[in-house]
Design a protein around this motif. Structure first.
Motif, PDB file in Angstrom:
ATOM      1  N   GLY A   1       0.802  -1.224   0.000  1.00 16.79           N
ATOM      2  CA  GLY A   1       0.000   0.000   0.000  1.00 16.79           C
ATOM      3  C   GLY A   1       0.835   1.275   0.000  1.00 16.79           C
ATOM      4  O   GLY A   1       0.341   2.352  -0.344  1.00 16.79           O
ATOM      5  N   ILE A   2       2.118   1.160   0.375  1.00 20.03           N
ATOM      6  CA  ILE A   2       2.956   2.361   0.468  1.00 20.03           C
ATOM      7  C   ILE A   2       3.259   2.918  -0.922  1.00 20.03           C
ATOM      8  O   ILE A   2       3.486   4.121  -1.080  1.00 20.03           O
ATOM      9  CB  ILE A   2       4.247   2.047   1.256  1.00 20.03           C
ATOM     10  N   LEU A   3       3.234   2.073  -1.948  1.00 23.26           N
ATOM     11  CA  LEU A   3       3.500   2.565  -3.312  1.00 23.26           C
ATOM     12  C   LEU A   3       2.458   3.603  -3.721  1.00 23.26           C
ATOM     13  O   LEU A   3       2.799   4.684  -4.217  1.00 23.26           O
ATOM     14  CB  LEU A   3       3.488   1.392  -4.301  1.00 23.26           C
ATOM     15  N   ALA A   4       1.178   3.264  -3.516  1.00 21.39           N
ATOM     16  CA  ALA A   4       0.107   4.207  -3.866  1.00 21.39           C
ATOM     17  C   ALA A   4       0.161   5.440  -2.975  1.00 21.39           C
ATOM     18  O   ALA A   4      -0.070   6.575  -3.423  1.00 21.39           O
ATOM     19  CB  ALA A   4      -1.245   3.523  -3.742  1.00 21.39           C
ATOM     20  N   LEU A   5       0.510   5.222  -1.699  1.00 27.05           N
ATOM     21  CA  LEU A   5       0.580   6.332  -0.752  1.00 27.05           C
ATOM     22  C   LEU A   5       1.700   7.300  -1.134  1.00 27.05           C
ATOM     23  O   LEU A   5       1.536   8.532  -1.096  1.00 27.05           O
ATOM     24  CB  LEU A   5       0.823   5.755   0.649  1.00 27.05           C
ATOM     25  N   ALA A   6       2.846   6.759  -1.540  1.00 20.96           N
ATOM     26  CA  ALA A   6       3.981   7.599  -1.938  1.00 20.96           C
ATOM     27  C   ALA A   6       3.623   8.447  -3.157  1.00 20.96           C
ATOM     28  O   ALA A   6       4.014   9.625  -3.252  1.00 20.96           O
ATOM     29  CB  ALA A   6       5.193   6.724  -2.243  1.00 20.96           C
ATOM     30  N   LYS A   7       2.871   7.852  -4.064  1.00 22.08           N
ATOM     31  CA  LYS A   7       2.444   8.595  -5.254  1.00 22.08           C
ATOM     32  C   LYS A   7       1.558   9.766  -4.856  1.00 22.08           C
ATOM     33  O   LYS A   7       1.688  10.889  -5.364  1.00 22.08           O
ATOM     34  CB  LYS A   7       1.702   7.634  -6.186  1.00 22.08           C
ATOM     35  N   ARG A   8       0.644   9.502  -3.901  1.00 18.71           N
ATOM     36  CA  ARG A   8      -0.278  10.557  -3.459  1.00 18.71           C
ATOM     37  C   ARG A   8       0.465  11.658  -2.704  1.00 18.71           C
ATOM     38  O   ARG A   8       0.155  12.845  -2.842  1.00 18.71           O
ATOM     39  CB  ARG A   8      -1.364   9.918  -2.573  1.00 18.71           C
TER      40      ARG A   8
ATOM     41  N   ARG B   1      10.522   3.913  -1.107  1.00 26.17           N
ATOM     42  CA  ARG B   1      11.426   3.157  -0.227  1.00 26.17           C
ATOM     43  C   ARG B   1      11.700   3.926   1.056  1.00 26.17           C
ATOM     44  O   ARG B   1      11.754   3.345   2.151  1.00 26.17           O
ATOM     45  CB  ARG B   1      12.751   2.844  -0.945  1.00 26.17           C
ATOM     46  N   GLU B   2      11.872   5.257   0.924  1.00 27.34           N
ATOM     47  CA  GLU B   2      12.113   6.072   2.124  1.00 27.34           C
ATOM     48  C   GLU B   2      10.893   6.058   3.038  1.00 27.34           C
ATOM     49  O   GLU B   2      11.023   5.953   4.268  1.00 27.34           O
ATOM     50  CB  GLU B   2      12.455   7.507   1.709  1.00 27.34           C
ATOM     51  N   LEU B   3       9.713   6.174   2.426  1.00 31.32           N
ATOM     52  CA  LEU B   3       8.487   6.146   3.239  1.00 31.32           C
ATOM     53  C   LEU B   3       8.326   4.786   3.913  1.00 31.32           C
ATOM     54  O   LEU B   3       7.946   4.701   5.090  1.00 31.32           O
ATOM     55  CB  LEU B   3       7.260   6.432   2.361  1.00 31.32           C
ATOM     56  N   ALA B   4       8.621   3.722   3.173  1.00 26.71           N
ATOM     57  CA  ALA B   4       8.493   2.372   3.736  1.00 26.71           C
ATOM     58  C   ALA B   4       9.435   2.198   4.929  1.00 26.71           C
ATOM     59  O   ALA B   4       9.049   1.640   5.961  1.00 26.71           O
ATOM     60  CB  ALA B   4       8.783   1.326   2.652  1.00 26.71           C
TER      61      ALA B   4
ATOM     62  N   GLY C   1      12.316  -4.120  -2.958  1.00 24.20           N
ATOM     63  CA  GLY C   1      11.969  -3.517  -4.251  1.00 24.20           C
ATOM     64  C   GLY C   1      11.692  -2.035  -4.132  1.00 24.20           C
ATOM     65  O   GLY C   1      12.387  -1.310  -3.413  1.00 24.20           O
ATOM     66  N   PRO C   2      10.649  -1.564  -4.808  1.00 22.32           N
ATOM     67  CA  PRO C   2      10.373  -0.125  -4.818  1.00 22.32           C
ATOM     68  C   PRO C   2       9.626   0.379  -3.587  1.00 22.32           C
ATOM     69  O   PRO C   2       9.197   1.529  -3.548  1.00 22.32           O
ATOM     70  CB  PRO C   2       9.491   0.038  -6.062  1.00 22.32           C
ATOM     71  N   GLY C   3       9.440  -0.499  -2.580  1.00 21.91           N
ATOM     72  CA  GLY C   3       8.739  -0.036  -1.375  1.00 21.91           C
ATOM     73  C   GLY C   3       7.756  -1.041  -0.812  1.00 21.91           C
ATOM     74  O   GLY C   3       6.879  -0.685  -0.023  1.00 21.91           O
ATOM     75  N   PHE C   4       7.894  -2.309  -1.222  1.00 23.43           N
ATOM     76  CA  PHE C   4       7.077  -3.361  -0.618  1.00 23.43           C
ATOM     77  C   PHE C   4       7.601  -3.635   0.792  1.00 23.43           C
ATOM     78  O   PHE C   4       8.783  -3.448   1.080  1.00 23.43           O
ATOM     79  CB  PHE C   4       7.190  -4.670  -1.412  1.00 23.43           C
ATOM     80  N   LEU C   5       6.710  -4.116   1.644  1.00 24.58           N
ATOM     81  CA  LEU C   5       7.120  -4.600   2.967  1.00 24.58           C
ATOM     82  C   LEU C   5       6.904  -6.110   3.006  1.00 24.58           C
ATOM     83  O   LEU C   5       5.780  -6.588   2.829  1.00 24.58           O
ATOM     84  CB  LEU C   5       6.286  -3.932   4.070  1.00 24.58           C
TER      85      LEU C   5
END
Length: 589
Positions: free
Chosen positions: A45-52, A58-61, A81-85
């Motif tokens: 879910g962090i991928l969509a959140l980072a876009k918003r 990755r930093e947000l994750a 990867g690009p921000g998966f947990l």
């Protein structure tokens, strides 16, 4: 007992708390948690959140992971990867969650006390006609949905909308008047078998049809008898009731063979709505939902047209004043909504009737009988095919009798069970009983393990196989656990959260934890095939566990107790899941 939170819901909560702490501006963002083959769970879910938030995922994750306090559930969280947990839970959390499930008679599945009332229309044979393979799916799928919805807390009203009205009864009744002993039984006063009842009905139907086709005077008398039936003539109704009663003896014998509970008050056929038909037509016409067209009362739809481009209407009343299926189905909706107080109507009906029900449901919506509070759904099912992929027929090209198909399944299964008679220590009575349970279970599971709307091939050799995705494989897994429990005399099933779990134990435990979520999904989507898939995967996990994790020869008493605990909870879950599908689980096999 309150419902037991699943591991997934606990992990979801921990992640949501971490998200809120690290990123207050994210609000109540969904971590989008799912099972993963890279770890126990993955959250993306962090991928969509980072876009918003226009941030680096990755930093947000990483920030979210750092904001989750140390706890006894999450063993490891890796940013990938690009921000998966990728999330691994602790062994103790798995065992403790399963122990809570095991302490609950419902295995942790919540009971929705605010659920509504669903009327399920299923198992709809025709009076005075033999049940064939085409009647199988409505009965099996409908019965499973009854059990599943009731288990989740829904109030379920069963309705068997049997075909017990129409012009053919004029022919049958008139013939019986002129040949009054055709429905007599060999031994008056003795209990009548389903086979004898059907034999009588078949003989009478064929004889009356032959006379109807050959004798114009009889045909005239038969048609006049239809008018008498519709007008409520006492003698005609009494003879009609004999046909219904005789047919029920036969229906119930077939349903009993199918190990299905059909109750007399739930059988409300087409005739049950006769008194409502005129009123239904009046309400539709006065409201403008239906209009007269060439003398018939019709409902038109902008999006439903024939090959010629002209609208195809739903005919509620024919130009000669007669009523078709639409009038009966619409009256049934009125009854089910207004009198039975249904919040959901579920029709387990052949996919080939989808257009009819689309029109009926839309008409009921326009009339206000269906609305945002009351929904109607067709659980459409496909066709049963032979091994050749064509509609299932006998070698002579006839439709397969349902009772013959069930008898053959029981015979095949009994042979399979008998082969293991000595090893399993079965008596002849147990071989016969288990043969019935395995044979009928095989037929039901083959039906239920396929998405309802798809066609499926009826292959008894495959259905009664001990290998592959069959009910026998699941029944054998259950019986194997019972054998283990009988043979272990020095330990009881006991959860030990302090133990480290082997990979096969973890996989089995995590799958057991998904039972409640699976039941919720199956009930919500009317998808019993998803429960069948879950149970097959559970039995597969058990097979791997059995091969890799000795129970009786476990190194320590605690390890033996913990593995027995996993076995016991697996058996209970298999038993409960199979019961919801209408399939028995023999203790020895």
């Amino acid at each position: 007992m309150a419902s037991v939170p699943s591991l997934a819901s606990t992990v979801q909560q921990r992640l949501a708390e971490g998200l809120s702490a690290a990123l207050p501006e994210a609000g109540s963002a969904d971590p989008l948690l799912r099972r993963s083959d890279r770890a126990d769970f993955q959250a993306n879910g962090i991928l969509a959140l980072a876009k918003r938030l226009k941030g680096n995922p990755r930093e947000l994750a990483t920030k979210v992971v750092e904001s989750i306090p140390a706890n006894d559930v999450l063993k490891e969280i890796e940013v990938s990867g690009p921000g998966f947990l990728n999330i691994t839970v602790s062994d103790a959390a798995i065992v403790e969650t399963l122990a809570a499930r095991a302490a609950d008679a419902r295995l942790g599945v919540p009971l929705n006390e605010a659920a509504g009332t669903t009327v399920i229309d299923y198992a709809q044979p025709n009076v005075a006609k033999e049940m064939h393979v085409g009647h199988l799916r409505s009965a099996v799928i409908g019965a499973a949905m009854v059990e599943i919805l009731e288990f989740t807390g829904e109030t379920v009203v069963r309705r068997h909308h049997i075909g017990d009205w129409g012009t053919q009864f004029g022919m049958l009744i008139q013939y019986l008047i002129e040949h009054p002993h055709e429905l007599d039984h060999k031994d008056e006063g003795a209990e009548v078998s389903g086979e004898e009842a059907m034999s009588n009905l078949n003989r009478l139907y064929k004889a009356s049809r032959a006379l109807f086709d050959a004798d114009e005077e009889f045909k005239t008398r038969a048609r006049a008898r239809v008018v008498d039936l519709q007008a409520g003539d006492e003698e005609t109704l009494a003879l009609w009731q004999r046909f219904v009663d005789e047919s029920k003896i036969y229906f119930y014998s077939v349903f009993d063979k199918l190990d299905m509970d059909i109750r007399d008050p739930d059988v409300v056929g087409e005739s049950g709505y006769n008194d409502m038909l005129q009123e239904t037509c009046r309400l539709l016409e006065e409201s403008g939902v239906a209009v007269r067209s060439e003398g018939a009362l019709c409902v038109f739809f902008d999006d439903i047209k024939g090959p010629d481009g002209n609208p195809v209407p739903l005919i509620v009343q024919k130009s000669d004043g007669g009523f078709g299926y639409a009038a009966t189905d619409l009256s049934a909706i009125r009854d089910r909504v207004q009198n039975l107080k249904a919040t959901s109507l579920l029709y387990v009906v052949d996919a080939r009737q989808s257009l009819h029900f689309k029109m009926v449901f839309e008409t009921a919506r326009r009339a206000g009988w269906l609305n945002d509070e009351v929904k109607a759904v067709q659980l459409a099912f496909g066709t049963v095919l032979g091994k050749d992929g064509k509609p299932f027929k006998t070698r002579e090209g006839e439709t397969v009798r349902l009772v013959d198909l069930l008898d053959e399944a029981i015979d095949r299964a009994t042979s399979v069970v008998a082969e293991k008679k000595e090893k399993a220590g079965l008596t002849d009575e147990e071989v016969a009983e288990n043969g019935r349970f395995v044979g009928i279970g095989a037929v039901k599971y083959a039906d239920l393990s396929t998405s309802a709307v798809r066609d499926y091939k009826f292959d008894l050799d495959q259905m009664v196989s001990l290998n592959g995705d069959t009910s026998v494989y699941l029944q054998y897994a259950y019986a194997r656990i019972q054998s283990i429990k009988r043979n272990v005399t020095d330990a009881e099933p006991t959860a030990h959260p302090e133990l480290e779990l082997a990979p096969a134990e973890r996989a089995l435990g995590l799958h057991l934890d998904q039972f409640g979520a699976t039941i919720a999904e199956v009930a919500e989507e009317y998808a019993p095939h998803k429960l069948a898939a879950y149970l097959y995967q559970l039995a597969s996990h058990l097979t791997t566990f059995y091969d890799q994790c000795p129970v009786m020869k476990a190194e320590t008493k605690e390890l033996k107790e913990n593995r027995l605990f996993l076995c016991d909870l697996t058996a209970r879950t298999l038993h409960q899941g199979m019961a919801l599908l209408g399939i028995r689980t023999p203790e020895r096999l």
